[in-house]
Enzyme design. Structure first.
Site, PDB file in Angstrom:
ATOM      1  N   CYS A  27      -6.947  40.284  12.429  1.00 20.40           N
ATOM      2  CA  CYS A  27      -6.769  39.337  11.322  1.00 20.40           C
ATOM      3  C   CYS A  27      -7.610  38.078  11.564  1.00 20.40           C
ATOM      4  O   CYS A  27      -8.327  37.613  10.670  1.00 20.40           O
ATOM      5  CB  CYS A  27      -5.280  39.003  11.188  1.00 20.40           C
ATOM      6  SG  CYS A  27      -4.877  37.972   9.773  1.00 20.40           S
TER       7      CYS A  27
ATOM      8  N   CYS B 141      -2.586  28.902  10.912  1.00 21.58           N
ATOM      9  CA  CYS B 141      -2.096  29.544   9.695  1.00 21.58           C
ATOM     10  C   CYS B 141      -0.566  29.531   9.683  1.00 21.58           C
ATOM     11  O   CYS B 141       0.078  29.596  10.734  1.00 21.58           O
ATOM     12  CB  CYS B 141      -2.562  30.987   9.629  1.00 21.58           C
ATOM     13  SG  CYS B 141      -4.340  31.167   9.481  1.00 21.58           S
TER      14      CYS B 141
ATOM     15  N   CYS C 176       1.402  32.241  11.575  1.00 25.98           N
ATOM     16  CA  CYS C 176       1.275  32.316  13.040  1.00 25.98           C
ATOM     17  C   CYS C 176       1.585  30.999  13.734  1.00 25.98           C
ATOM     18  O   CYS C 176       1.187  30.785  14.876  1.00 25.98           O
ATOM     19  CB  CYS C 176      -0.132  32.758  13.419  1.00 25.98           C
ATOM     20  SG  CYS C 176      -0.536  34.382  12.786  1.00 25.98           S
TER      21      CYS C 176
ATOM     22  N   CYS D  19      -7.816  31.781  18.734  1.00 26.94           N
ATOM     23  CA  CYS D  19      -8.274  32.562  17.573  1.00 26.94           C
ATOM     24  C   CYS D  19      -9.502  33.401  17.885  1.00 26.94           C
ATOM     25  O   CYS D  19      -9.825  34.336  17.172  1.00 26.94           O
ATOM     26  CB  CYS D  19      -8.738  31.653  16.438  1.00 26.94           C
ATOM     27  SG  CYS D  19      -7.795  30.215  16.123  1.00 26.94           S
TER      28      CYS D  19
END
Ligand code: SF4
Length: 230
Positions: free
Chosen positions: A117, A200, A203, A226
């Protein structure tokens, strides 16, 4: 400048600028690499750097990665900064929408495969935007995480193939918040609600007293970054 020259320059400058102020590092970076950009996530460090850049070189390109999954408070912080500074953020979107991602990879990819993702919504868009520049500026600090402990003020970013400036690398969290208060900088209100590190919405969670400041990111997973910073 070829790769060898860039690496030599970076090594020399990292030593020279280690004790320089963030503003002095920004001035050097912008003067030496006019084709430079700043990656803004609207976190506390990044709003400090936006404020400094507006005072030093307001025309410097500033982009943000719009994953489509940010908190509404993050988008509101962006809008308040646009209003205050009259600046234009470069918005960088993933190649696919959340709906296309769900169709291709199933629903809630952030749960089944957070790395995939992040690759779709952060790393690929970042790679795309950075390919247009010869240097970038980030808000990472050494004491944010063990993975960032060795960050230099100037380094060669082998992952993306350009020079990287981390003007706040040696700052503490207290330094950041002192600057925010002294300069009345706009910041994400989630920070006041136990969200020291904000990504985000899917998360990121609030942290509990005594927890590590980044414990709220990908909570319950091995993942800690990330993939934007090596
Ligand atoms: S932080 Fe979470 S939601 Fe955002 S891109 Fe990465 S895995 Fe996806």
């Amino acid at each position: 400048m070829n790769l060898f020259e860039k690496e030599a320059l970076v090594k020399q400058k990292a030593e020279e600028l280690e004790n320089a102020s963030p503003q002095a590092i920004l001035e050097y970076a912008i003067e030496t690499f006019p084709n430079i950009t700043f990656a803004c996530s609207f976190g506390a460090e990044d709003v400090v750097l936006v404020d400094m850049l507006q005072k030093i070189s307001p025309k410097t390109d500033i982009f943000y990665l719009d994953t489509d999954f940010h908190f509404k408070e993050t988008y509101e912080t962006r809008d308040k900064m646009i209003e205050r500074y009259g600046l234009k953020f470069v918005e960088v979107k993933p190649a696919i929408t959340p709906e296309e991602q769900a169709e291709l990879h199933g629903p809630e990819l952030w749960k089944s495969d957070a790395t995939a993702c992040c690759n779709i919504r952060k790393v690929e868009p970042l790679t795309r935007i950075l390919s247009k520049y010869e240097a970038w500026i980030t808000g990472i600090r050494r004491d944010q995480a063990p993975t960032r402990a060795n960050a230099k003020k100037v380094e060669y970013d082998t992952k993306f193939g350009l020079i990287k400036f981390n003007p706040l690398a040696s700052w503490t969290n207290e330094d950041v918040w002192n600057y925010i208060r002294e300069n009345n900088v706009i910041y994400n209100p989630l920070h006041d609600n136990n969200y020291p590190s904000i990504g985000c919405e899917y998360c990121t969670r609030q942290i509990m007293p005594g927890e590590d400041p980044r414990a709220g990111r990908w909570s319950g997973q091995e993942k800690t970054e990330c993939g934007l910073h090596k």
